[in-house]
Motif scaffolding. Structure first.
Motif, PDB file in Angstrom:
ATOM      1  N   ALA A  25       1.571   6.802  -6.873  1.00 33.53           N
ATOM      2  CA  ALA A  25       0.430   6.840  -7.234  1.00 33.53           C
ATOM      3  C   ALA A  25       1.135   8.532  -6.957  1.00 33.53           C
ATOM      4  CB  ALA A  25      -0.486   6.772  -6.406  1.00 33.53           C
ATOM      5  N   ASP A  26       0.889   9.018  -6.005  1.00 38.47           N
ATOM      6  CA  ASP A  26       1.886  10.569  -5.569  1.00 38.47           C
ATOM      7  C   ASP A  26       2.352  11.006  -7.032  1.00 38.47           C
ATOM      8  OD1 ASP A  26       0.067  10.416  -3.910  1.00 38.47           O
ATOM      9  OD2 ASP A  26       1.663  10.434  -2.191  1.00 38.47           O
ATOM     10  N   GLU A  27       3.574   9.902  -6.501  1.00 37.19           N
ATOM     11  CA  GLU A  27       4.435  10.434  -8.132  1.00 37.19           C
ATOM     12  C   GLU A  27       3.891  10.496  -9.620  1.00 37.19           C
ATOM     13  OE1 GLU A  27       7.120   7.396  -8.187  1.00 37.19           O
ATOM     14  OE2 GLU A  27       8.373   7.883  -6.533  1.00 37.19           O
ATOM     15  N   ILE A  28       3.044   9.976  -9.930  1.00 43.28           N
ATOM     16  CA  ILE A  28       1.614   9.586 -10.932  1.00 43.28           C
ATOM     17  C   ILE A  28       1.555  11.490 -10.976  1.00 43.28           C
ATOM     18  CG2 ILE A  28       0.228   9.256 -12.127  1.00 43.28           C
ATOM     19  CD1 ILE A  28       1.135   6.301 -12.145  1.00 43.28           C
ATOM     20  N   ILE A  29       0.560  11.715  -9.975  1.00 43.88           N
ATOM     21  CA  ILE A  29      -0.466  12.780  -9.743  1.00 43.88           C
ATOM     22  C   ILE A  29       0.675  14.015  -9.727  1.00 43.88           C
ATOM     23  CG2 ILE A  29      -1.671  14.254  -8.129  1.00 43.88           C
ATOM     24  CD1 ILE A  29      -2.857  11.772  -7.528  1.00 43.88           C
ATOM     25  N   ASP A  30       1.842  14.036  -9.595  1.00 40.87           N
ATOM     26  CA  ASP A  30       3.160  15.054  -9.373  1.00 40.87           C
ATOM     27  C   ASP A  30       3.391  15.201 -10.771  1.00 40.87           C
ATOM     28  OD1 ASP A  30       2.751  15.431  -6.016  1.00 40.87           O
ATOM     29  OD2 ASP A  30       4.499  14.689  -5.934  1.00 40.87           O
ATOM     30  N   ASP A  31       3.565  14.172 -11.670  1.00 39.91           N
ATOM     31  CA  ASP A  31       3.940  14.693 -13.343  1.00 39.91           C
ATOM     32  C   ASP A  31       2.700  15.069 -13.805  1.00 39.91           C
ATOM     33  OD1 ASP A  31       6.082  14.325 -15.086  1.00 39.91           O
ATOM     34  OD2 ASP A  31       4.475  12.376 -15.522  1.00 39.91           O
ATOM     35  N   LEU A  32       1.679  14.726 -13.348  1.00 42.30           N
ATOM     36  CA  LEU A  32       0.164  15.115 -13.968  1.00 42.30           C
ATOM     37  C   LEU A  32       0.697  17.030 -13.983  1.00 42.30           C
ATOM     38  CD1 LEU A  32      -2.502  12.805 -14.303  1.00 42.30           C
ATOM     39  CD2 LEU A  32      -1.052  14.101 -16.001  1.00 42.30           C
ATOM     40  N   HIS A  33       0.795  17.127 -12.269  1.00 41.73           N
ATOM     41  CA  HIS A  33       0.528  18.711 -12.586  1.00 41.73           C
ATOM     42  C   HIS A  33       1.493  19.622 -12.535  1.00 41.73           C
ATOM     43  CE1 HIS A  33      -1.793  17.684  -8.187  1.00 41.73           C
ATOM     44  NE2 HIS A  33      -2.196  17.833  -9.756  1.00 41.73           N
ATOM     45  N   GLU A  54      -4.599  14.168 -24.285  1.00 39.41           N
ATOM     46  CA  GLU A  54      -6.022  13.304 -24.101  1.00 39.41           C
ATOM     47  C   GLU A  54      -5.005  11.815 -24.128  1.00 39.41           C
ATOM     48  OE1 GLU A  54      -9.191  11.331 -22.871  1.00 39.41           O
ATOM     49  OE2 GLU A  54      -8.879  13.482 -23.396  1.00 39.41           O
ATOM     50  N   ASN A  55      -4.123  12.158 -24.529  1.00 43.79           N
ATOM     51  CA  ASN A  55      -3.019  10.258 -24.552  1.00 43.79           C
ATOM     52  C   ASN A  55      -2.058  10.096 -23.349  1.00 43.79           C
ATOM     53  OD1 ASN A  55      -1.209  13.287 -25.922  1.00 43.79           O
ATOM     54  ND2 ASN A  55       0.859  10.971 -25.349  1.00 43.79           N
ATOM     55  N   GLU A  56      -1.656  11.398 -22.867  1.00 45.47           N
ATOM     56  CA  GLU A  56      -1.357  11.224 -21.519  1.00 45.47           C
ATOM     57  C   GLU A  56      -2.073  11.630 -20.552  1.00 45.47           C
ATOM     58  OE1 GLU A  56       0.224  15.411 -21.124  1.00 45.47           O
ATOM     59  OE2 GLU A  56       2.776  15.051 -21.992  1.00 45.47           O
ATOM     60  N   LEU A  57      -2.851  12.225 -19.604  1.00 39.31           N
ATOM     61  CA  LEU A  57      -3.713  11.293 -19.258  1.00 39.31           C
ATOM     62  C   LEU A  57      -4.651   9.846 -19.771  1.00 39.31           C
ATOM     63  CD1 LEU A  57      -6.471  14.146 -19.922  1.00 39.31           C
ATOM     64  CD2 LEU A  57      -5.233  13.724 -17.079  1.00 39.31           C
ATOM     65  N   MET A  58      -4.155   9.180 -20.521  1.00 41.64           N
ATOM     66  CA  MET A  58      -4.527   7.988 -21.119  1.00 41.64           C
ATOM     67  C   MET A  58      -3.506   7.446 -20.423  1.00 41.64           C
ATOM     68  SD  MET A  58      -8.121   7.407 -21.944  1.00 41.64           S
ATOM     69  CE  MET A  58      -7.489   6.171 -22.184  1.00 41.64           C
ATOM     70  N   ASP A  59      -1.967   7.857 -20.232  1.00 42.28           N
ATOM     71  CA  ASP A  59      -0.906   6.766 -19.780  1.00 42.28           C
ATOM     72  C   ASP A  59      -0.911   6.476 -18.053  1.00 42.28           C
ATOM     73  OD1 ASP A  59      -0.381   5.883 -22.182  1.00 42.28           O
ATOM     74  OD2 ASP A  59       1.453   8.399 -22.042  1.00 42.28           O
ATOM     75  N   ALA A  60      -1.180   7.793 -17.798  1.00 39.99           N
ATOM     76  CA  ALA A  60      -1.318   8.475 -16.785  1.00 39.99           C
ATOM     77  C   ALA A  60      -2.143   8.024 -15.620  1.00 39.99           C
ATOM     78  CB  ALA A  60      -1.569   9.906 -15.967  1.00 39.99           C
ATOM     79  N   LYS A  61      -3.759   7.371 -16.628  1.00 35.45           N
ATOM     80  CA  LYS A  61      -4.692   6.426 -15.850  1.00 35.45           C
ATOM     81  C   LYS A  61      -4.598   5.407 -15.968  1.00 35.45           C
ATOM     82  CE  LYS A  61     -10.421   5.489 -16.326  1.00 35.45           C
ATOM     83  NZ  LYS A  61     -11.162   5.872 -16.681  1.00 35.45           N
ATOM     84  N   GLY A  62      -3.642   4.816 -17.096  1.00 34.73           N
ATOM     85  CA  GLY A  62      -3.065   3.638 -17.255  1.00 34.73           C
ATOM     86  C   GLY A  62      -2.077   2.593 -16.162  1.00 34.73           C
ATOM     87  N   ALA A  63      -1.159   4.164 -15.427  1.00 34.22           N
ATOM     88  CA  ALA A  63      -0.243   3.817 -15.098  1.00 34.22           C
ATOM     89  C   ALA A  63      -0.581   3.626 -13.262  1.00 34.22           C
ATOM     90  CB  ALA A  63       0.676   4.530 -14.685  1.00 34.22           C
ATOM     91  N   LEU A  64      -1.838   4.244 -12.954  1.00 35.07           N
ATOM     92  CA  LEU A  64      -2.605   3.875 -11.876  1.00 35.07           C
ATOM     93  C   LEU A  64      -3.388   3.246 -11.741  1.00 35.07           C
ATOM     94  CD1 LEU A  64      -4.183   8.084 -11.366  1.00 35.07           C
ATOM     95  CD2 LEU A  64      -3.045   6.914 -10.128  1.00 35.07           C
ATOM     96  N   ASN A  65      -4.347   2.416 -13.241  1.00 39.37           N
ATOM     97  CA  ASN A  65      -5.104   1.294 -13.090  1.00 39.37           C
ATOM     98  C   ASN A  65      -3.996   0.361 -12.295  1.00 39.37           C
ATOM     99  OD1 ASN A  65      -7.362   2.626 -12.922  1.00 39.37           O
ATOM    100  ND2 ASN A  65      -7.328   2.623 -14.998  1.00 39.37           N
ATOM    101  N   ALA A  66      -2.572   0.257 -12.825  1.00 37.10           N
ATOM    102  CA  ALA A  66      -1.819  -0.582 -13.235  1.00 37.10           C
ATOM    103  C   ALA A  66      -1.669  -0.933 -11.832  1.00 37.10           C
ATOM    104  CB  ALA A  66      -0.514  -0.567 -13.618  1.00 37.10           C
ATOM    105  N   LEU A  67      -1.087  -0.355 -10.628  1.00 34.87           N
ATOM    106  CA  LEU A  67      -1.173  -0.245  -9.136  1.00 34.87           C
ATOM    107  C   LEU A  67      -2.552  -1.615  -8.690  1.00 34.87           C
ATOM    108  CD1 LEU A  67      -0.701   3.508  -7.993  1.00 34.87           C
ATOM    109  CD2 LEU A  67       1.392   1.640  -8.854  1.00 34.87           C
ATOM    110  N   VAL A 120       0.834  -1.059  -0.032  1.00 30.55           N
ATOM    111  CA  VAL A 120       0.415  -0.387   0.132  1.00 30.55           C
ATOM    112  C   VAL A 120       0.639   1.647  -0.033  1.00 30.55           C
ATOM    113  CG1 VAL A 120      -1.436   1.789   1.555  1.00 30.55           C
ATOM    114  CG2 VAL A 120      -1.618  -1.107   1.377  1.00 30.55           C
ATOM    115  N   ASP A 121       2.041   1.510   0.840  1.00 29.81           N
ATOM    116  CA  ASP A 121       2.792   2.230   0.767  1.00 29.81           C
ATOM    117  C   ASP A 121       3.367   2.986  -0.388  1.00 29.81           C
ATOM    118  OD1 ASP A 121       2.061   2.922   3.443  1.00 29.81           O
ATOM    119  OD2 ASP A 121       3.948   2.007   4.333  1.00 29.81           O
ATOM    120  N   LYS A 122       3.831   1.626  -1.231  1.00 30.65           N
ATOM    121  CA  LYS A 122       4.620   1.279  -2.457  1.00 30.65           C
ATOM    122  C   LYS A 122       3.519   2.112  -3.182  1.00 30.65           C
ATOM    123  CE  LYS A 122       7.472  -0.613  -5.470  1.00 30.65           C
ATOM    124  NZ  LYS A 122       8.033  -1.947  -6.471  1.00 30.65           N
TER     125      LYS A 122
END
Length: 788
Positions: free
Chosen positions: A587-595, A608-621, A580-582
């Motif tokens: 997730a924080d790193e992905i969100i910071d990257d989006l910011h 849009e493709n950057e948002l899709m990539d970020a969402k895919g990275a979050l889903n992979a967790l 969970v910590d990892k």
């Protein structure tokens, strides 16, 4: 207890076997004085100590006691004024004190591991560790009694000077060994004579060397000379060596004086360590012969299960069940010689002596012994037909002595009672002696080959017949005791088996009367029935033992499972928290990257493709759990198995509603009173809201005076706690108002309020996404929130 029985039953051989397991002189002294006790409490205490030792041997191997020499002679000199102990004697005392700490630590470890003991741990508590004295001896004396450099700073300084001087002398003398003068030497070595360094010189070159001759070889060809150049250095070395001896003498005196006030303490420590060694030895002996803890009977009811003679090889001895003192107080073992009668009565006698000495006994568990005030035995090894009057007289003198001493708490063992005289008179005398012993209420086991005693034992109260089993087929005794079955004569059967003509056999049988023949037939039948019963009992016992072993193994495995289950659950929790910590960190790193991307993009929207990539990275967790066999998760899943028309609880509002229609994005349209709202399925749960749930999920909607609510919340200038409370109420109100998007103005400042807003929005179940406003609309001073 009379000492003669110890010799008759070979009690000393048991002590000799125990002695091999002892490592201290004090322990051996205690063993040497060991004798059986007739005091119930004393025997019970001894057995508890042995049981403690047996548990330790089973769990840990043994109590860690080193070889310890008795220090009593050294301690006597402490009482003599101006007397001092030698280094060797101090080393022995040091060894004792060091071993105390080892033993105490060993028992502390047992206590930590929750090993429960009966008595022996109380002995350990009496040990006095004497830490200061111990540390001083360890610093001052080595195990061989040599005084160490750490004994005093003066000694350390003197020994360093000695080492330097020796090095200097050797350096000077190396010139003779390695230089041109080496040709004059017998050997190129440096040696010592009269505590002075010398070199071996050929006798014919004596004049070429100045110095002092200290010795010569047997042949006279070699002289051991101290060169004049090192004489002064050798003198200095000698002075230093004398100073070293004087300092060592002073140290020995000081160490002796430090021990003088603790003479009694040291003596008690030695006694306790000897006793622990003694207990250790008893336990290790018990383990070696597979002996067990006996039950004590105050009424002297003896019940031995599979009793074995302790001095016979365990792989060869035949065990027997023996009981006396309850249903009967006298056992008359009849039958021919060489059947094992003598060894049987020796077995019960020796086992009694062992048990009353605090030793485990060579019998199966749950065996019971008595506490007799004395055990008497008249057992003769000479059982040949040459027995004469002198032998008979000797046995009779012994029996007379026994009759004078026995009480109602005595055990009497008589072998071949009445033997050595006329059979009729011998049998009559045996019966009279048995009656005399019965009159004293003593317990008796007697062996005899007189047939008259079979009927005698049958007619007497508290008396039972017994015999040793004999296999007529193999013509060999089985050495098994049969209680309740008198012995029979097998002479005619043996003769028949050996091939004596049948005519002779039949004629011999005709000479025996019908009564004797009927008795023999009855005994034969009883013997066979007893044999079959024994075989069946042994088979049942074997099955029972197998069942108990299986039960014990299953219980052990179950206990291991229970222990490991708790550890596995704890490990799983730790690993889950790490995952969970990892995941949070990623997730924080992905969100910071989006910011950062949004900040770089300025007013332009993130691609849009950057948002899709970020969402895919979050889903992979997200890791899907295995729900097939998880009942808890199954129940939880059932709570979220929604269908149109179901009554549900909206957790965020604590309100009950009804499902109207499932939306394309997965959310549900829910009828809440007069309101219809789109609710995320994660915020829904089947069933009605309980009072506790309503309290837990109480609504936080705050109505303003206006019937509407602003799409913007300004938190600038407010304290952090007040701002977070207002934000919480505002989000609820905005959701009820049906706003798809709102703006939170928090300003830039120190960034604390902005971080707080971001953290709140991250954890809110109805927030779909959020990000900073465009640069021309406030930039990172405000946050735009989109709802699900």
């Amino acid at each position: 207890m009379n000492s003669k029985v110890f010799t008759t039953l070979e009690y000393s051989k048991i002590k000799d076997q125990i002695n091999t397991f002892l490592v201290t002189d004090a322990g051996r002294d205690q063993l040497a004085t060991l004798t059986p006790s007739s005091d119930y409490d004393q025997v019970n205490e001894w057995l508890k100590e042995t049981a403690d030792g047996a548990d330790i041997v089973r769990l840990k191997g043994e109590i860690p006691i080193p070889n310890l020499t008795e220090i009593a002679p050294f301690l006597k000199r402490l009482n003599i004024e101006n007397a001092s102990l030698s280094g060797t004697e101090l080393a022995q005392i040091k060894k004792l004190l060091v071993s105390l700490k080892v033993v105490v630590d060993f028992f502390d470890d047992l206590k930590t591991n929750q090993v429960t003991l009966r008595l022996i741990d109380q002995l350990v508590e009496q040990l006095d560790l004497m830490p200061e004295i111990t540390a001083n001896l360890v610093r001052s004396v080595d195990d061989d009694g040599r005084i160490l450099d750490g004994a005093s700073s003066e000694l350390r300084s003197i020994r360093r000077s000695i080492q330097r001087t020796q090095t200097n002398i050797r350096s000077r003398m190396d010139k003779f060994i390695k230089g041109p003068d080496s040709k004059y030497l017998s050997e190129t070595i440096i040696t010592v004579r009269d505590d002075r360094f010398v070199i071996p010189i050929k006798a014919e070159y004596k004049q070429k060397f100045g110095g002092i001759v200290h010795d010569q070889s047997a042949s006279g060809q070699t002289l051991y000379v101290e060169p004049s150049g090192v004489v002064e250095s050798n003198n200095e070395l000698r002075r230093l060596q004398l100073s070293e001896r004087e300092e060592e003498r002073k140290i020995l005196i000081e160490l002796t004086e430090s021990l003088r006030p603790y003479t009694e303490t040291l003596k008690e420590n030695m006694h306790l360590m000897g006793h622990l060694d003694f207990v250790n030895g008893k336990a290790k002996y018990a383990h070696s012969v597979k002996a067990t803890l006996p039950i004590l009977s105050n009424n002297n009811e003896v019940k031995l299960r599979k009793a074995r003679h302790p001095l016979i090889d365990i792989n060869k001895v035949v065990p027997n069940d023996i009981a006396i003192g309850s249903d009967y107080r006298s056992i008359i073992v009849t039958g021919p010689n060489t059947g094992g009668k003598t060894i049987t009565i020796k077995t019960i006698g020796l086992i009694q002596l062992m048990g009353q000495s605090g030793l485990f006994i060579t019998a199966n568990e749950e065996s019971q012994i008595g506490i007799f005030d004395d055990v008497f035995a008249d057992i003769g090894d000479d059982q040949s037909i040459e027995a004469n009057l002198s032998t008979f007289s000797s046995h009779l003198d012994n029996i007379i002595s026994i009759l004078d001493q026995i009480t109602d708490r005595s055990l009497v063992l008589l072998d071949e009672l009445g033997a050595g005289t006329d059979p009729k008179e011998g049998a009559a005398l045996a019966m009279a002696i048995i009656d005399a012993i019965a009159d004293k209420s003593s317990e008796l086991i007697a062996t005899t080959h007189y047939p008259e005693l079979k009927a005698f034992a049958y007619d007497r109260p508290n008396t039972i017949n017994a015999s040793m089993e004999f296999d007529v087929e193999t013509l060999k005794p089985t050495y098994r005791l049969m209680i309740g079955v008198p012995g029979q004569s097998n002479a005619l059967n043996i003769a028949e088996k050996l091939g004596l003509p049948q005519l002779i056999i039949d004629k011999a049988r005709s000479f025996t009367d019908d009564t004797n023949q009927d008795i023999n037939n009855m005994i034969s039948e009883l013997t066979e029935q007893t044999r079959r019963a024994r075989i069946e009992a042994e088979d049942l016992e074997s099955q029972l033992n197998s069942a108990e072993e299986l039960h014990s193994e299953l219980k052990e495995q179950f206990d291991k499972y229970q222990n490991s289950k708790e550890k596995l659950i704890e490990n799983a929790r730790v690993e889950a928290n790490q995952v969970v910590d990892k995941a949070k960190q990623q997730a924080d790193e992905i969100i910071d990257d989006l910011h950062k991307k949004q900040a770089r993009a300025g007013q332009a929207a993130v691609k849009e493709n950057e948002l899709m990539d970020a969402k895919g990275a979050l889903n992979a967790l997200e890791v899907e759990p295995n729900l097939k066999k998880n009942k808890v998760l199954k129940r939880e899943k059932k709570k979220h198995d929604f269908r149109k028309g179901d009554e549900v609880l909206v957790k965020s509002y604590g309100q009950r509603g009804t499902l109207i229609e499932k939306q394309r994005d997965g959310s549900w349209e829910v009828q809440l009173g007069i309101l219809k709202m789109k609710i995320d399925p994660n915020d829904l749960e089947k069933g009605q809201a309980t009072p506790e749930e309503k309290s837990k999920y109480r609504p936080r909607v705050s109505r303003t005076r206006s019937s509407g609510i602003s799409p913007t919340l300004d938190l600038r200038g407010e304290r952090y706690e007040e701002a977070m409370s207002r934000l919480d109420q505002y989000i609820d109100s905005a959701l009820l108002a049906g706003y798809p998007t709102v703006t939170i103005i928090h300003g830039k400042g120190t960034g604390a309020l902005r971080s707080g807003v971001n953290d709140f929005l991250k954890s809110h179940p109805r927030v779909a996404s959020f990000g900073y406003s465009a640069p021309n609309a406030g930039g990172d001073g405000s946050t735009v929130v989109k709802f699900k």
